[in-house]
Design an enzyme around this catalytic site. Structure first.
Site, mmCIF file in Angstrom:
data_model
loop_
_atom_site.group_PDB
_atom_site.id
_atom_site.type_symbol
_atom_site.label_atom_id
_atom_site.label_comp_id
_atom_site.label_asym_id
_atom_site.label_seq_id
_atom_site.Cartn_x
_atom_site.Cartn_y
_atom_site.Cartn_z
ATOM 1 N N TRP A 340 0.831 -1.220 0.000
ATOM 2 C CA TRP A 340 0.000 0.000 0.000
ATOM 3 C C TRP A 340 0.861 1.263 0.000
ATOM 4 C CZ3 TRP A 340 -2.046 2.549 5.004
ATOM 5 C CH2 TRP A 340 -1.124 2.423 6.039
ATOM 6 N N ASP A 341 2.140 1.081 0.315
ATOM 7 C CA ASP A 341 3.075 2.196 0.299
ATOM 8 C C ASP A 341 2.959 2.972 -1.015
ATOM 9 O OD1 ASP A 341 3.885 0.011 1.969
ATOM 10 O OD2 ASP A 341 5.864 0.898 2.210
ATOM 11 N N GLU A 479 0.169 -2.692 12.582
ATOM 12 C CA GLU A 479 0.346 -4.141 12.366
ATOM 13 C C GLU A 479 0.761 -4.899 13.627
ATOM 14 O OE1 GLU A 479 3.194 -3.795 9.232
ATOM 15 O OE2 GLU A 479 1.666 -3.886 7.663
ATOM 16 N N LYS A 591 2.031 0.641 16.100
ATOM 17 C CA LYS A 591 3.192 0.642 15.209
ATOM 18 C C LYS A 591 3.264 1.893 14.332
ATOM 19 C CE LYS A 591 5.336 -2.195 11.596
ATOM 20 N NZ LYS A 591 5.276 -3.486 10.907
ATOM 21 N N GLN A 592 2.130 2.319 13.856
ATOM 22 C CA GLN A 592 2.154 3.482 12.954
ATOM 23 C C GLN A 592 0.785 4.131 12.912
ATOM 24 O OE1 GLN A 592 2.440 2.544 8.682
ATOM 25 N NE2 GLN A 592 2.259 0.403 9.236
HETATM 26 O O1 IFM Z 1 3.617 -1.507 4.063
HETATM 27 C C1 IFM Z 1 4.505 -1.364 5.115
HETATM 28 C C2 IFM Z 1 3.767 -1.615 6.403
HETATM 29 O O2 IFM Z 1 2.727 -0.697 6.587
HETATM 30 C C3 IFM Z 1 4.709 -1.535 7.576
HETATM 31 N N1 IFM Z 1 5.773 -2.474 7.413
HETATM 32 C C4 IFM Z 1 6.539 -2.258 6.184
HETATM 33 C C5 IFM Z 1 5.656 -2.321 4.962
HETATM 34 C C6 IFM Z 1 6.480 -2.020 3.699
HETATM 35 O O3 IFM Z 1 7.012 -0.739 3.784
#
Ligand code: IFM
Length: 740
Positions: A340-341, A479, A591-592
């Site tokens: 999704w990046d 995640e 995590k984010q």
């Molecule tokens: O897509 C990301 C994910 O959101 C977090 N871990 C790394 C992946 C790739 O950058």
């Protein structure tokens, strides 16, 4: 034009920084990326070149990966019989047998897309030479790679021997990807090799020619064709050698090696300087819209150009069947897989500044609809369910297991099963592309089908229970918390997705009735299905705590152990790395950006229950989730910066932006050796344009800004395309706005 703010410079070579700078100094042209390894090599280096789309699933490997192609960089220079190497750097008067590097400067000029290196080298003979290297991957002709070396005898008369080669004995960090048979050509003045990948059977052809004012000879050792030339240089004399290389694969030519050899002849006849001029002219076109000018913060300016450069070089120019991997083409991290990046981080800046590149990236998803449909079917759903990690086939390629942890155990990776929001992320990017470009042809022919068939997937995925619609077993952006039920991010974005599907259908009906009819029939958009979608949008469970006035990341989140994340500073790694996977998943560490990401994507449209003020809820959300986030993902800080800026928390926003924009330059995540963090690069562009500058489409349907700049920024100037028209905005501080 001053290039000081356009250059990343390495003034002192340190072996400890070898792999970091290799990544930073990657050059590329939307077709391939080549890490900044040295021409002469260095122990432990990783001279990787990755070509878009060339994946291979070698037997024994869990998943396919992008394949390292033959190394086109080697140029070895011998001074009075001693090979030039960066082994010893000293300014004393010792005479080690391997020679001494007396001076060193390497610079990536992002304006020109050119990497240069100057070295002063004293051979054991005592003679000193200056070596000036230059290289670029042509943006004008993606199959042309050019290198130049200028050798000057600074002190003494030196005997010089130069060997230029193609090294086809390459692996992916030890993993072989080619069949044992290969073709090698060392007969004429253009040398070449051709190899075939093991499982995917892609053919890769690389050709190269060294242009020297002196006689050349060619030859080969196993898998390494080379060209040599030698001459004497009198003191203060100099010589220039050019090396032209070309790469084709069976993805773009019937006979890759032969085609590459033909391209070399063409490049050599055009000549280095003209090739470079054409290349730079293309870069000038890129920067004419992609550059953001920050007045008042030189460091941010340079770092921002670096992140923009690293979004531009992997963006496919001519190929709509490939996409940008999480680590671009700058390293082997994440094996070249697309996440999704791309759609939520890299594509939006391209939609606004390089819409053709954005379209290519979205077309990659269109061509991979069969893989998405296959995944839906294999999981018992309808429609199209995009893979969490994608390669050339469009099938799910997320590995199910991690590499061994320090204690030898492997962790089950659930993202390929449960991180399903990717389908909606893609729909979000398509809608954004359509809204900003007005490319109706794209929508009717390709985009609508993707938005609608992924909506079909969600219609079959949601569960009707407890008098509402729910979605179980999900992984949201955070995640750390896997297989949870009713992620507010997922559920809310699914509502957005279905509402968007209705908007698209309405538009098609009014503006492209034949396409409307075609898609209704092909995707079986029956009245019952549409009624279900409507019901879902109205009765989806969106977890909300009315006491606290916040969106709840998922029910049960606040029942877990609270960890005061801000206490875990200073740190480079994540809090998860300190506490361990098993414990972290039982805590409130995030995590984010998750709810924060939802605020970035939907802004004031996030939706709050009646009686609540959107702004108040957004601030509550921020105050709740920001202190719980450990930014274990590089995607996180920029999304926080964007949201903080919109909330008027400017100092915090700047701090987060500053962290995000330096993720690679300062190796803020400690893993730049594996490649550039593409999403962070795209995220900082959005943090500035959507966050600090507040770019949006206003009620009158026109782009408008709503600036909240960091105090020390005098102004920001940026250019975007809106419906085919270029518009430049200068956002001043304090909020004085003009548009031209
Ligand atoms: O897509 C990301 C994910 O959101 C977090 N871990 C790394 C992946 C790739 O950058």
């Amino acid at each position: 034009m001053h290039d000081r703010l356009w250059e990343i410079v390495e003034l002192d070579f340190s072996p400890d920084e070898l792999l970091h700078y290799e990544t930073l100094f990657t050059i590329g042209n939307g077709y391939l990326g080549t890490r900044g390894a040295f021409e002469e090599g260095y122990p432990g280096d990783t001279p990787v070149t990755l070509v878009h789309g060339v994946y291979d699933h070698t037997p024994g490997m869990l998943v396919p990966e992008l394949v390292n192609v033959p190394n086109w960089l080697p140029i070895n220079i011998y001074v009075d019989g001693t090979p030039f190497k960066l082994i010893t750097k000293t300014t004393d008067f010792m005479r080690p047998p391997e020679g001494v590097v007396l001076g060193y400067r390497r610079a990536l000029n992002m304006r020109r897309g050119v990497l240069t290196r100057e070295v002063l080298f004293r051979a054991p003979s005592g003679n000193i030479v200056r070596l000036e290297f230059e290289r670029f991957a042509s943006l004008h002709d993606i199959h042309v790679l050019a290198q130049r070396v200028r050798i000057t005898a600074v002190d003494g008369n030196a005997h010089i021997r130069v060997e230029s080669a193609i090294d086809a004995d390459v692996t992916n960090a030890g993993v072989p990807h080619y069949l044992p048979e290969f073709t090698l050509d060392d007969r004429g003045d253009t040398i070449g090799v051709e190899l075939k990948t093991q499982q995917s059977k892609y053919i890769v052809g690389v050709a190269s020619r060294l242009v020297s004012p002196r006689r050349i000879q060619t030859g080969s050792t196993e898998k390494r064709p080379y060209t040599v030339t030698s001459f004497d240089l009198a003191q203060e004399d100099w010589v220039v050698l050019d090396k032209f290389s070309s790469i084709y694969t069976s993805r773009d030519a019937l006979s890759p090696l032969e085609t590459a050899q033909g391209k070399i002849a063409e490049a050599a006849s055009v000549g280095y300087e003209e090739l470079r001029a054409r290349h730079e002219a293309e870069w000038a076109k890129y920067w004419a819209t992609s550059d953001i000018h920050i007045d008042g913060d030189e460091e941010a300016q340079r770092a921002l150009r670096f992140t923009t450069y690293h979004i531009l070089i992997p963006a496919p120019r001519l190929d709509e069947r490939v996409s940008i991997g999480a680590k671009t083409l700058s390293g082997l991290g994440y094996k070249g897989h697309v996440f999704w990046d791309t759609e939520l981080f890299c594509v939006p800046p391209l939609i606004l500044t390089q819409p053709k590149l954005a379209r290519n990236l979205l077309m990659y998803r269109y061509h991979n609809l069969p893989g998405a449909r296959h995944k839906a079917q294999a999981n018992g759903y309808d429609g199209a369910m995009y893979p969490w990690e994608s390669t050339d086939t469009g099938e799910e390629t997320t590995p199910q297991w991690s590499d061994p942890q320090p204690d030898g155990t492997k962790i089950r990776i659930w993202t390929g099963d449960s991180e399903q929001h990717i389908s909606t992320d893609i729909a979000y990017a398509i809608e954004k592309y359509w809204r900003w470009t007005g490319d109706d042809e794209f929508l009717t022919q390709y985009g609508a089908e993707m938005i609608l068939d992924t909506a079909v997937f969600w219609g079959s995925r949601v569960e009707e229970k407890n008098g509402r619609f729910e979605i179980s077993q999900q992984i949201g952006p955070d995640e750390y918390h896997e297989n949870i039920d009713n992620s507010v991010f997922v559920n809310r974005m699914v509502v957005w997705h279905l509402q968007t599907a209705f908007a698209v259908l309405d538009w098609l009906k009014a503006n492209a009735p034949a396409d409307h009819q075609r898609l209704v029939e092909a995707l079986k958009l029956t009245p019952e299905r549409l009624a279900l979608w409507l019901d879902i949008t109205q009765r989806m469970y969106l977890p909300f705590d009315t006491n606290e006035g916040i969106h709840v990341q998922f029910p049960g989140f606040f029942d877990m152990e609270y960890i005061p994340v801000p206490h875990y500073t200073p740190r480079i790694g994540s809090v998860q790395a300190m506490l361990g996977h098993a414990r972290t998943i039982q805590t409130q560490v995030i995590k984010q950006a998750d709810v924060v990401m939802l605020m970035a994507l939907l802004g004031e449209n996030i939706g709050v229950p009646e009686g609540f003020s959107v702004r108040e809820v957004m601030l509550n959300n921020w105050n709740t989730y920001y202190p719980r986030c450990d930014h274990g993902s590089s995607l996180s800080p920029a999304m926080h910066a964007w949201t903080a800026a919109r909330l008027g928390l400017i100092d915090t926003a700047y701090e987060l932006f500053d962290h995000a924009v330096h993720i690679d330059l300062h190796d803020n995540k400690g893993n730049v050796r594996d490649g550039i963090h593409a999403a962070a690069c795209g995220g900082v562009w959005q943090a500035i344009v959507f966050g600090f500058c507040g770019l949006h489409i206003d009620a009158a349907g026109q782009p408008a800004v709503d600036p909240r700049l960091p105090e020390h920024w005098r102004s920001v100037t940026f250019t975007v395309y809106y419906r085919g028209e270029k518009q430049t905005f200068t956002v001043k501080n304090p909020a004085l706005v003009s548009s031209s």
